[in-house]
Design a protein around this motif. Sequence first.
Motif, PDB file in Angstrom:
ATOM      1  N   SER A  49     -25.763 -30.539  18.436  1.00 49.32           N
ATOM      2  CA  SER A  49     -24.469 -30.908  17.547  1.00 49.32           C
ATOM      3  C   SER A  49     -24.678 -30.006  16.395  1.00 49.32           C
ATOM      4  CB  SER A  49     -24.638 -32.416  16.972  1.00 49.32           C
ATOM      5  OG  SER A  49     -24.736 -33.410  17.911  1.00 49.32           O
ATOM      6  N   CYS A  50     -25.962 -29.618  15.921  1.00 52.01           N
ATOM      7  CA  CYS A  50     -25.798 -28.601  14.682  1.00 52.01           C
ATOM      8  C   CYS A  50     -25.498 -27.237  15.305  1.00 52.01           C
ATOM      9  CB  CYS A  50     -27.388 -28.699  14.453  1.00 52.01           C
ATOM     10  SG  CYS A  50     -27.752 -27.210  13.015  1.00 52.01           S
ATOM     11  N   MET A  51     -25.955 -26.951  16.423  1.00 50.16           N
ATOM     12  CA  MET A  51     -25.447 -25.716  16.985  1.00 50.16           C
ATOM     13  C   MET A  51     -23.876 -25.781  17.058  1.00 50.16           C
ATOM     14  SD  MET A  51     -28.015 -24.275  19.627  1.00 50.16           S
ATOM     15  CE  MET A  51     -27.459 -22.840  19.501  1.00 50.16           C
ATOM     16  N   LEU A  52     -23.325 -26.552  17.685  1.00 48.93           N
ATOM     17  CA  LEU A  52     -21.865 -26.629  17.890  1.00 48.93           C
ATOM     18  C   LEU A  52     -20.895 -26.993  16.540  1.00 48.93           C
ATOM     19  CD1 LEU A  52     -21.624 -28.604  21.230  1.00 48.93           C
ATOM     20  CD2 LEU A  52     -21.522 -26.175  20.886  1.00 48.93           C
ATOM     21  N   LYS A  53     -21.513 -27.561  15.689  1.00 43.88           N
ATOM     22  CA  LYS A  53     -21.098 -27.629  14.438  1.00 43.88           C
ATOM     23  C   LYS A  53     -20.884 -26.120  13.847  1.00 43.88           C
ATOM     24  CE  LYS A  53     -20.903 -29.549   9.843  1.00 43.88           C
ATOM     25  NZ  LYS A  53     -21.419 -30.446   9.040  1.00 43.88           N
ATOM     26  N   ASN A  54     -21.873 -25.297  13.867  1.00 42.63           N
ATOM     27  CA  ASN A  54     -22.075 -24.195  13.213  1.00 42.63           C
ATOM     28  C   ASN A  54     -21.101 -23.051  13.976  1.00 42.63           C
ATOM     29  OD1 ASN A  54     -23.540 -23.864  10.894  1.00 42.63           O
ATOM     30  ND2 ASN A  54     -25.077 -25.010  12.144  1.00 42.63           N
ATOM     31  N   VAL A  55     -20.909 -23.289  15.375  1.00 45.15           N
ATOM     32  CA  VAL A  55     -20.026 -22.276  15.903  1.00 45.15           C
ATOM     33  C   VAL A  55     -18.506 -22.513  15.470  1.00 45.15           C
ATOM     34  CG1 VAL A  55     -18.673 -21.974  18.154  1.00 45.15           C
ATOM     35  CG2 VAL A  55     -21.258 -22.250  18.157  1.00 45.15           C
ATOM     36  N   GLU A  56     -18.423 -23.733  15.148  1.00 42.58           N
ATOM     37  CA  GLU A  56     -16.893 -24.151  14.488  1.00 42.58           C
ATOM     38  C   GLU A  56     -16.902 -23.555  13.167  1.00 42.58           C
ATOM     39  OE1 GLU A  56     -13.080 -25.661  14.023  1.00 42.58           O
ATOM     40  OE2 GLU A  56     -14.280 -25.425  15.840  1.00 42.58           O
ATOM     41  N   ARG A  57     -17.976 -23.832  12.424  1.00 41.85           N
ATOM     42  CA  ARG A  57     -17.995 -23.341  11.143  1.00 41.85           C
ATOM     43  C   ARG A  57     -17.844 -21.732  10.758  1.00 41.85           C
ATOM     44  NH1 ARG A  57     -23.747 -23.491   7.807  1.00 41.85           N
ATOM     45  NH2 ARG A  57     -22.905 -22.389   5.818  1.00 41.85           N
ATOM     46  N   PHE A  58     -18.680 -20.920  11.837  1.00 42.92           N
ATOM     47  CA  PHE A  58     -18.710 -19.352  11.777  1.00 42.92           C
ATOM     48  C   PHE A  58     -17.461 -19.086  12.436  1.00 42.92           C
ATOM     49  CE2 PHE A  58     -23.141 -20.622  10.667  1.00 42.92           C
ATOM     50  CZ  PHE A  58     -23.181 -19.538   9.484  1.00 42.92           C
ATOM     51  N   SER A  59     -16.677 -19.675  13.274  1.00 44.28           N
ATOM     52  CA  SER A  59     -15.556 -19.198  13.489  1.00 44.28           C
ATOM     53  C   SER A  59     -14.456 -18.819  12.761  1.00 44.28           C
ATOM     54  CB  SER A  59     -14.932 -19.918  14.733  1.00 44.28           C
ATOM     55  OG  SER A  59     -14.367 -21.196  14.215  1.00 44.28           O
ATOM     56  N   LEU A  60     -14.539 -19.721  11.632  1.00 42.13           N
ATOM     57  CA  LEU A  60     -13.714 -19.619  10.414  1.00 42.13           C
ATOM     58  C   LEU A  60     -13.985 -18.508   9.785  1.00 42.13           C
ATOM     59  CD1 LEU A  60     -13.196 -23.636   9.825  1.00 42.13           C
ATOM     60  CD2 LEU A  60     -11.704 -22.085  10.921  1.00 42.13           C
ATOM     61  N   LEU A  61     -15.544 -18.337   9.372  1.00 46.45           N
ATOM     62  CA  LEU A  61     -15.976 -17.389   8.411  1.00 46.45           C
ATOM     63  C   LEU A  61     -15.968 -16.155   9.122  1.00 46.45           C
ATOM     64  CD1 LEU A  61     -18.840 -19.440   6.794  1.00 46.45           C
ATOM     65  CD2 LEU A  61     -16.951 -18.836   5.687  1.00 46.45           C
ATOM     66  N   MET A  62     -16.059 -15.871  10.235  1.00 50.80           N
ATOM     67  CA  MET A  62     -16.243 -14.748  11.134  1.00 50.80           C
ATOM     68  C   MET A  62     -14.822 -14.379  11.618  1.00 50.80           C
ATOM     69  SD  MET A  62     -19.927 -15.077  12.891  1.00 50.80           S
ATOM     70  CE  MET A  62     -19.794 -13.660  14.017  1.00 50.80           C
ATOM     71  N   LYS A  63     -13.922 -15.197  11.320  1.00 50.62           N
ATOM     72  CA  LYS A  63     -12.491 -15.126  12.025  1.00 50.62           C
ATOM     73  C   LYS A  63     -12.292 -14.539  13.351  1.00 50.62           C
ATOM     74  CE  LYS A  63     -10.817 -13.706   7.215  1.00 50.62           C
ATOM     75  NZ  LYS A  63     -11.582 -14.641   6.710  1.00 50.62           N
ATOM     76  N   PHE A  64     -13.007 -15.500  14.074  1.00 48.53           N
ATOM     77  CA  PHE A  64     -12.532 -15.472  15.474  1.00 48.53           C
ATOM     78  C   PHE A  64     -12.200 -16.723  16.125  1.00 48.53           C
ATOM     79  CE2 PHE A  64     -17.135 -16.934  15.640  1.00 48.53           C
ATOM     80  CZ  PHE A  64     -17.160 -17.980  16.581  1.00 48.53           C
ATOM     81  N   LYS A  65     -11.459 -16.542  17.302  1.00 47.44           N
ATOM     82  CA  LYS A  65     -10.969 -17.781  17.891  1.00 47.44           C
ATOM     83  C   LYS A  65     -11.617 -18.177  19.210  1.00 47.44           C
ATOM     84  CE  LYS A  65      -6.363 -17.378  15.892  1.00 47.44           C
ATOM     85  NZ  LYS A  65      -6.678 -18.092  14.618  1.00 47.44           N
ATOM     86  N   TYR A  66     -11.784 -19.359  19.554  1.00 42.49           N
ATOM     87  CA  TYR A  66     -12.273 -19.698  20.893  1.00 42.49           C
ATOM     88  C   TYR A  66     -11.785 -20.971  21.447  1.00 42.49           C
ATOM     89  CZ  TYR A  66     -14.985 -23.435  18.571  1.00 42.49           C
ATOM     90  OH  TYR A  66     -15.527 -24.404  17.724  1.00 42.49           O
ATOM     91  N   ASN A  67     -11.617 -21.265  22.641  1.00 36.83           N
ATOM     92  CA  ASN A  67     -11.169 -22.382  23.302  1.00 36.83           C
ATOM     93  C   ASN A  67     -11.996 -23.464  23.475  1.00 36.83           C
ATOM     94  OD1 ASN A  67      -9.480 -20.131  24.051  1.00 36.83           O
ATOM     95  ND2 ASN A  67      -8.809 -21.300  25.759  1.00 36.83           N
TER      96      ASN A  67
END
Length: 135
Positions: A49-67
């Motif tokens: 859960s920690c890892m997946l939460k950080n994917v979401e968090r860093f997608s915003l900060l690093m400005k990338f999109k994912y499905n």
Amino acid sequence: MNYKINAISDFNNDGEIHIKESNIVFGSTSKTSESLPNPAELFLGSFASCMLKNVERFSLLMKFKYNHTTLEVKAERLDNPPRMDNILYNLNIYSNDTKLNIDLLQKNIEKHGTIYNTVKQICTINGTITRTIND
């Protein structure tokens, strides 16, 4: 930040964790050992859960999109004393975004994940992050 959960367990029945508006039933008896998560699996679930939460968090900060993402986490249980060790993960991110920098994302997850860093203090963690192009 501070965190709080409540948990209950009755004799010869399974336990239940109450977190905010969620209730998570877990196996604490032999009769549900094949159907409900045990404490070790909940521990790995917290790590995931920690890892997946950080994917979401860093997608915003690093400005990338994912499905979406998939994550498999495995660990070895040692016996003396009983503990988890050698956590292996494989995180796959489904994305067509060329701005996704896998190496930087992995570095950020490893540096800023609360559960990740707590676990890293007591056991070995190794893993890979890959990207799958959406069709």
